[in-house]
Scaffold this active site. Structure first.
Site, PDB file in Angstrom:
ATOM      1  N   GLY A 152       0.780  -1.242   0.000  1.00  0.00           N
ATOM      2  CA  GLY A 152       0.000   0.000   0.000  1.00  0.00           C
ATOM      3  C   GLY A 152       0.809   1.288   0.000  1.00  0.00           C
ATOM      4  O   GLY A 152       0.252   2.368   0.185  1.00  0.00           O
ATOM      5  N   LYS A 174       2.596  -7.566 -13.150  1.00  0.00           N
ATOM      6  CA  LYS A 174       2.348  -7.824 -11.728  1.00  0.00           C
ATOM      7  C   LYS A 174       2.399  -9.345 -11.631  1.00  0.00           C
ATOM      8  O   LYS A 174       1.402 -10.032 -11.927  1.00  0.00           O
ATOM      9  CB  LYS A 174       0.964  -7.270 -11.328  1.00  0.00           C
ATOM     10  CG  LYS A 174       0.574  -7.539  -9.897  1.00  0.00           C
ATOM     11  CD  LYS A 174       1.114  -6.500  -8.927  1.00  0.00           C
ATOM     12  CE  LYS A 174       0.763  -6.846  -7.486  1.00  0.00           C
ATOM     13  NZ  LYS A 174       1.220  -5.843  -6.519  1.00  0.00           N
ATOM     14  N   GLY A 227       3.761  -6.583  -2.156  1.00  0.00           N
ATOM     15  CA  GLY A 227       4.145  -6.130  -0.811  1.00  0.00           C
ATOM     16  C   GLY A 227       5.589  -5.648  -0.825  1.00  0.00           C
ATOM     17  O   GLY A 227       5.965  -4.818  -1.638  1.00  0.00           O
TER      18      GLY A 227
HETATM   19  N1  ATP Z   1       0.474   9.978  -4.309  1.00  0.00           N
HETATM   20  C1  ATP Z   1      -0.763   9.538  -4.156  1.00  0.00           C
HETATM   21  N2  ATP Z   1      -1.828  10.382  -4.140  1.00  0.00           N
HETATM   22  C2  ATP Z   1      -3.074   9.928  -3.972  1.00  0.00           C
HETATM   23  N3  ATP Z   1      -3.395   8.632  -3.810  1.00  0.00           N
HETATM   24  C3  ATP Z   1      -2.389   7.742  -3.821  1.00  0.00           C
HETATM   25  C4  ATP Z   1      -1.023   8.146  -3.996  1.00  0.00           C
HETATM   26  N4  ATP Z   1      -0.248   7.040  -3.949  1.00  0.00           N
HETATM   27  C5  ATP Z   1      -1.075   6.003  -3.763  1.00  0.00           C
HETATM   28  N5  ATP Z   1      -2.358   6.397  -3.681  1.00  0.00           N
HETATM   29  C6  ATP Z   1      -3.527   5.538  -3.454  1.00  0.00           C
HETATM   30  O1  ATP Z   1      -3.220   4.703  -2.349  1.00  0.00           O
HETATM   31  C7  ATP Z   1      -3.593   3.358  -2.590  1.00  0.00           C
HETATM   32  C8  ATP Z   1      -2.340   2.453  -2.494  1.00  0.00           C
HETATM   33  O2  ATP Z   1      -1.426   2.810  -3.533  1.00  0.00           O
HETATM   34  P1  ATP Z   1      -0.850   1.678  -4.491  1.00  0.00           P
HETATM   35  O3  ATP Z   1      -1.965   0.804  -4.940  1.00  0.00           O
HETATM   36  O4  ATP Z   1      -0.031   2.323  -5.546  1.00  0.00           O
HETATM   37  O5  ATP Z   1       0.077   0.904  -3.441  1.00  0.00           O
HETATM   38  P2  ATP Z   1       0.852  -0.469  -3.671  1.00  0.00           P
HETATM   39  O6  ATP Z   1       2.151  -0.361  -2.963  1.00  0.00           O
HETATM   40  O7  ATP Z   1       0.880  -0.771  -5.108  1.00  0.00           O
HETATM   41  O8  ATP Z   1      -0.104  -1.504  -2.919  1.00  0.00           O
HETATM   42  P3  ATP Z   1      -0.115  -3.132  -3.062  1.00  0.00           P
HETATM   43  O9  ATP Z   1       0.907  -3.618  -2.091  1.00  0.00           O
HETATM   44  O10 ATP Z   1      -1.524  -3.466  -2.656  1.00  0.00           O
HETATM   45  O11 ATP Z   1       0.187  -3.478  -4.478  1.00  0.00           O
HETATM   46  C9  ATP Z   1      -4.267   3.341  -3.967  1.00  0.00           C
HETATM   47  O12 ATP Z   1      -5.661   3.429  -3.787  1.00  0.00           O
HETATM   48  C10 ATP Z   1      -3.758   4.592  -4.638  1.00  0.00           C
HETATM   49  O13 ATP Z   1      -4.696   5.096  -5.553  1.00  0.00           O
HETATM   50 MG    MG Z   2       0.030  -2.378  -6.126  1.00  0.00          MG
END
Ligand code: ATP
Ligand code: MG
Length: 243
Positions: A14, A39, A119
């Site tokens: 996240g 992915k 993760g």
């Molecule tokens: N800079 C940002 N501004 C606004 N919202 C964001 C930003 N970065 C991430 N988010 C939101 O936060 C959430 C988590 O981001 P993201 O999905 O990119 O994380 P992740 O590391 O890919 O998570 P996962 O481990 O589940 O793959 C998403 O809903 C995304 O839209």
């Molecule tokens: Mg992700």
């Protein structure tokens, strides 16, 4: 032939790996590169059991305008659990050889491959096989996505440590969700502190953005903001000449 690429890992789930991977895909595409996205294992997928969809993969594929869904997202699970647990629960073993084959096939279609991790580095994919093992298998350098606020020094140093011990080439760190209002000394000082402690390039910070959402596939101004705030040249090896 091994194509250049990057593996996007995070200090936690996240933290913004998908946002960074998609931003990078759009930024590199604007320079004329054909970018493939992947992915390798996705949990928390939606849809029917016969047709599970990873929203991470959908978001990445939209950003990169990819069309080979089976290559970009070869292993999908419904439960939002670590891959090893979801795989056991859904009685679908994860075949690393199939994931590697999908990665190799993707390389035949594109110039540069962006792989989003699952993760962090030590998430188990199956028994005795972690995300870090997959990075070794893919032979990709790393980009680390970290939170901008309190706690990120420890999480980032732990991630860097685990990567260095395994001999990974860390191209840089990107801080995500920098508050645009009400930020504190923490967000302002963290990048410099982490750079001084690790020597790893800080490629920039992404702010908290409006109208950007992975789950509903909204990009807002991600491409423009990414191009403005992130030093994408450092993601590429000097020998990986841009067209
Ligand atoms: N800079 C940002 N501004 C606004 N919202 C964001 C930003 N970065 C991430 N988010 C939101 O936060 C959430 C988590 O981001 P993201 O999905 O990119 O994380 P992740 O590391 O890919 O998570 P996962 O481990 O589940 O793959 C998403 O809903 C995304 O839209
Ligand atoms: Mg992700």
């Amino acid at each position: 032939m091994l194509k250049p690429g990057i593996f996007i890992t995070g200090t936690d789930t996240g933290v913004g790996k998908t946002i960074v991977a998609a931003g990078l895909a759009m930024a590199l595409r604007s320079r004329g590169l054909r970018v493939g996205v992947m992915k390798p294992v996705a949990t928390g997928c939606q849809g029917t059991d016969q047709h599970l969809v990873s929203m991470d993969a959908v978001f990445l594929m939209e950003a990169a305008e990819n069309e080979y869904a089976a290559l970009s997202s070869p292993a999908r699970f419904r439960h939002p659990l670590s891959p090893n647990v979801a795989s056991a629960l859904e009685k679908k073993p994860i075949k690393i050889s199939e994931i590697v084959r999908a990665y190799q096939e993707l390389q035949r279609h594109y110039d540069f491959i962006i792989v989003e991790g699952i993760g962090g580095l030590l998430v188990p994919i199956s028994k005795d096989y972690f995300v870090a093992n997959l990075i070794k298998e893919f032979e990709l350098p790393l980009l680390i996505v970290a939170r901008s606020g309190l706690g990120t020094i420890n999480h980032t140093l732990l991630t860097v440590d685990a990567a260095v011990v395994r001999g990974f080439d860390i191209r840089g760190i990107i801080f995500n969700r920098m508050p645009t209002v009400n930020f504190s000394m923490v967000e302002v000082t963290n990048p410099k502190v982490i750079h001084e402690l690790t020597g790893i390039p800080i490629l920039g910070s992404l702010p908290e953005m409006d109208h950007v959402d992975v789950e509903t596939c909204k990009f807002g101004n991600l491409k423009e903001i990414f191009l403005e705030r992130i030093q994408i040249d450092k993601v590429l090896n000097p020998s990986e000449v841009l067209r």
